[in-house]
Scaffold this active site. Structure first.
Site, PDB file in Angstrom:
ATOM      1  N   MET A  33       0.848  -1.199   0.000  1.00 54.63           N
ATOM      2  CA  MET A  33       0.000   0.000   0.000  1.00 54.63           C
ATOM      3  C   MET A  33       0.878   1.242   0.000  1.00 54.63           C
ATOM      4  O   MET A  33       1.590   1.510   0.980  1.00 54.63           O
ATOM      5  CB  MET A  33      -0.941   0.006   1.214  1.00 54.63           C
ATOM      6  CG  MET A  33      -2.114  -0.941   1.053  1.00 54.63           C
ATOM      7  SD  MET A  33      -3.305  -0.805   2.403  1.00 54.63           S
ATOM      8  CE  MET A  33      -2.538  -1.828   3.648  1.00 54.63           C
TER       9      MET A  33
ATOM     10  N   CYS B  10      -2.216  -0.683 -10.517  1.00 52.52           N
ATOM     11  CA  CYS B  10      -2.460   0.656  -9.964  1.00 52.52           C
ATOM     12  C   CYS B  10      -3.425   1.450 -10.860  1.00 52.52           C
ATOM     13  O   CYS B  10      -3.208   1.570 -12.061  1.00 52.52           O
ATOM     14  CB  CYS B  10      -1.135   1.402  -9.806  1.00 52.52           C
ATOM     15  SG  CYS B  10      -1.352   3.051  -9.115  1.00 52.52           S
TER      16      CYS B  10
ATOM     17  N   LYS C  43       1.018  -8.266 -10.013  1.00 49.15           N
ATOM     18  CA  LYS C  43      -0.306  -7.943  -9.466  1.00 49.15           C
ATOM     19  C   LYS C  43      -1.156  -7.325 -10.563  1.00 49.15           C
ATOM     20  O   LYS C  43      -0.729  -6.362 -11.218  1.00 49.15           O
ATOM     21  CB  LYS C  43      -0.195  -6.986  -8.281  1.00 49.15           C
ATOM     22  CG  LYS C  43      -1.551  -6.660  -7.657  1.00 49.15           C
ATOM     23  CD  LYS C  43      -1.429  -6.339  -6.182  1.00 49.15           C
ATOM     24  CE  LYS C  43      -2.754  -6.035  -5.524  1.00 49.15           C
ATOM     25  NZ  LYS C  43      -3.042  -4.600  -5.468  1.00 49.15           N
TER      26      LYS C  43
HETATM   27  C1  FMN Z   1      -3.953   3.361   0.586  1.00 48.61           C
HETATM   28  C2  FMN Z   1      -3.793   2.251  -0.410  1.00 48.61           C
HETATM   29  C3  FMN Z   1      -2.618   2.156  -1.151  1.00 48.61           C
HETATM   30  C4  FMN Z   1      -2.466   1.111  -2.070  1.00 48.61           C
HETATM   31  N1  FMN Z   1      -1.274   1.007  -2.738  1.00 48.61           N
HETATM   32  C5  FMN Z   1      -1.064  -0.063  -3.537  1.00 48.61           C
HETATM   33  C6  FMN Z   1       0.200  -0.268  -4.145  1.00 48.61           C
HETATM   34  O1  FMN Z   1       1.130   0.514  -3.980  1.00 48.61           O
HETATM   35  N2  FMN Z   1       0.362  -1.356  -4.928  1.00 48.61           N
HETATM   36  C7  FMN Z   1      -0.649  -2.256  -5.139  1.00 48.61           C
HETATM   37  O2  FMN Z   1      -0.462  -3.230  -5.843  1.00 48.61           O
HETATM   38  N3  FMN Z   1      -1.862  -2.083  -4.586  1.00 48.61           N
HETATM   39  C8  FMN Z   1      -2.080  -1.037  -3.779  1.00 48.61           C
HETATM   40  N4  FMN Z   1      -3.287  -0.878  -3.163  1.00 48.61           N
HETATM   41  C9  FMN Z   1      -4.355  -1.863  -3.418  1.00 48.61           C
HETATM   42  C10 FMN Z   1      -4.373  -2.966  -2.361  1.00 48.61           C
HETATM   43  O3  FMN Z   1      -3.168  -3.686  -2.372  1.00 48.61           O
HETATM   44  C11 FMN Z   1      -5.565  -3.915  -2.572  1.00 48.61           C
HETATM   45  O4  FMN Z   1      -5.377  -4.661  -3.737  1.00 48.61           O
HETATM   46  C12 FMN Z   1      -6.892  -3.175  -2.660  1.00 48.61           C
HETATM   47  O5  FMN Z   1      -6.992  -2.186  -1.659  1.00 48.61           O
HETATM   48  C13 FMN Z   1      -8.084  -4.133  -2.541  1.00 48.61           C
HETATM   49  O6  FMN Z   1      -8.099  -4.747  -1.294  1.00 48.61           O
HETATM   50  P1  FMN Z   1      -9.114  -4.274  -0.113  1.00 48.61           P
HETATM   51  O7  FMN Z   1     -10.492  -4.148  -0.756  1.00 48.61           O
HETATM   52  O8  FMN Z   1      -9.038  -5.413   0.873  1.00 48.61           O
HETATM   53  O9  FMN Z   1      -8.621  -2.989   0.406  1.00 48.61           O
HETATM   54  C14 FMN Z   1      -3.489   0.171  -2.272  1.00 48.61           C
HETATM   55  C15 FMN Z   1      -4.661   0.290  -1.530  1.00 48.61           C
HETATM   56  C16 FMN Z   1      -4.824   1.309  -0.617  1.00 48.61           C
HETATM   57  C17 FMN Z   1      -6.113   1.387   0.165  1.00 48.61           C
END
Ligand code: FMN
Length: 321
Positions: free
Chosen positions: A18, A101, A140
């Site tokens: 994240m 992303c 990813k």
């Molecule tokens: C604040 C934030 C930053 C994120 N940054 C990344 C990232 O840098 N790389 C990535 O692959 N996914 C990133 N994600 C996505 C998460 O890894 C995840 O796939 C997505 O939030 C869905 O999962 P969730 O519904 O359980 O939050 C980010 C999500 C959030 C909320």
């Protein structure tokens, strides 16, 4: 229980990468609560070669911060190659390539989820990453670009052909961003089509939702993202539920306050008092989500600058539940 290339993990629960969140203090806090594999914040392949202070801080880890993955963003072979040369000098256990992303400026550069529209290009970049990285490589992806282009199965097969040894999939399209329903079917189809492990992401907010993800998709592991933002207990809760079906009692207000204090201390030790407090502000807002009559404390937290002041607010928040 979960094997990704040469990496053997006991847990099927992984702390998601994240940006702006997965720093050293956040990872170490979650590790105390049972997180095994974690990621440093996403690194842009263009900026890594400049070795800015910020990038150095992002890449920092120590021997207790293991196993640890790094995630790379990019689309130009020249920069990706350079970035891997730098990453190879650090101790990581896994390199994940980001094709997920959704951020506009990232997509406009042809990076992140924009690569879902060009599986051949993604395949070519991944071949290079697999060839040059010292550690196992994963990718990813998302379920697709938009509801008219849910092509995760095709993209995932291209990734597997490139030689990656694991695939993370967020079951939402780029257009959905972080809202709307998770597409369990798209994940299930990817899992069926691939031989490499598939780790699913999307709404892992509770033990029940983690179980639903495993049951409905057959995935090999799950990524915990927003569910861990204010809740390191989630690792133990999901593990217990998957093993015994039992739901562990939620932490008491005083326990939450204690963890906040610990997290704040870790931020101050890692950055310094001024920066640590500023970075902790957003975590305070997340930890106190759902607390009653906490708005004034949140407002206050966005202005204060010292550790004792933040600690005072943390203690007061324990009475707001
Ligand atoms: C604040 C934030 C930053 C994120 N940054 C990344 C990232 O840098 N790389 C990535 O692959 N996914 C990133 N994600 C996505 C998460 O890894 C995840 O796939 C997505 O939030 C869905 O999962 P969730 O519904 O359980 O939050 C980010 C999500 C959030 C909320």
């Amino acid at each position: 229980m979960l094997k990704i290339g040469t990496l053997n993990l006991k847990s099927r629960l992984i702390l998601a990468p994240m940006a702006g969140v997965s720093d050293f203090p956040f990872r170490m806090l979650n590790r105390k609560f049972g997180c095994e594999l974690a990621f440093v914040e996403m690194i842009n392949s263009r900026s890594i070669s400049y070795k800015s202070r910020r990038t150095q801080k992002m890449l920092f880890s120590d021997k207790d911060d293991r196993p640890l993955g790094v995630q790379l963003l990019g689309c130009e072979v020249k920069f990706v190659q350079k970035a891997i040369d730098v990453i190879n000098k650090y101790k990581f256990d896994l390199l994940d390539f980001n094709a997920a992303c959704p951020v506009k400026k990232v997509v406009n550069r042809g990076e992140g989820s924009s690569l879902l529209k060009d599986p051949k290009k993604l395949n070519a970049i991944l071949k290079l990453v697999v060839k040059t990285a010292k550690v196992p490589v994963t990718v990813k992806i998302r379920s697709g670009w938009d509801k008219n282009c849910v092509n995760a199965k095709e993209v995932a097969s291209c990734c597997q052909d490139a030689g990656v040894c694991g695939l993370f999939i967020h079951g939402r399209t780029r257009v959905q961003g972080y809202s709307g329903a998770v597409d369990y079917q798209a994940i299930r189809e990817v899992k069926k089509a691939l031989e490499i492990p598939v780790i699913a992401s999307g709404d892992i907010f509770s033990p029940q939702l983690a179980k639903k993800m495993f049951d409905e998709t057959g995935c090999d592991g799950v990524l915990i993202a927003r569910g861990a933002l204010s809740d390191p207990w989630i690792f133990k809760e999901i593990t217990e539920f998957l093993e015994s079906g039992k739901i562990i009692a939620r932490p008491a207000p005083q326990q939450i306050a204690q963890v906040m204090t610990e997290h704040l201390d870790m931020c101050v030790d890692f950055y310094d008092e001024k920066n640590g407090v500023v970075i902790f502000r957003k975590f305070f807002a997340w930890y106190t989500k759902g607390f009653r009559r906490v708005r004034h404390l949140r407002e206050l937290s966005s202005r204060i600058k010292t550790r004792p002041e933040m600690n005072e607010i943390i203690q007061k928040s324990a009475g707001c539940q």
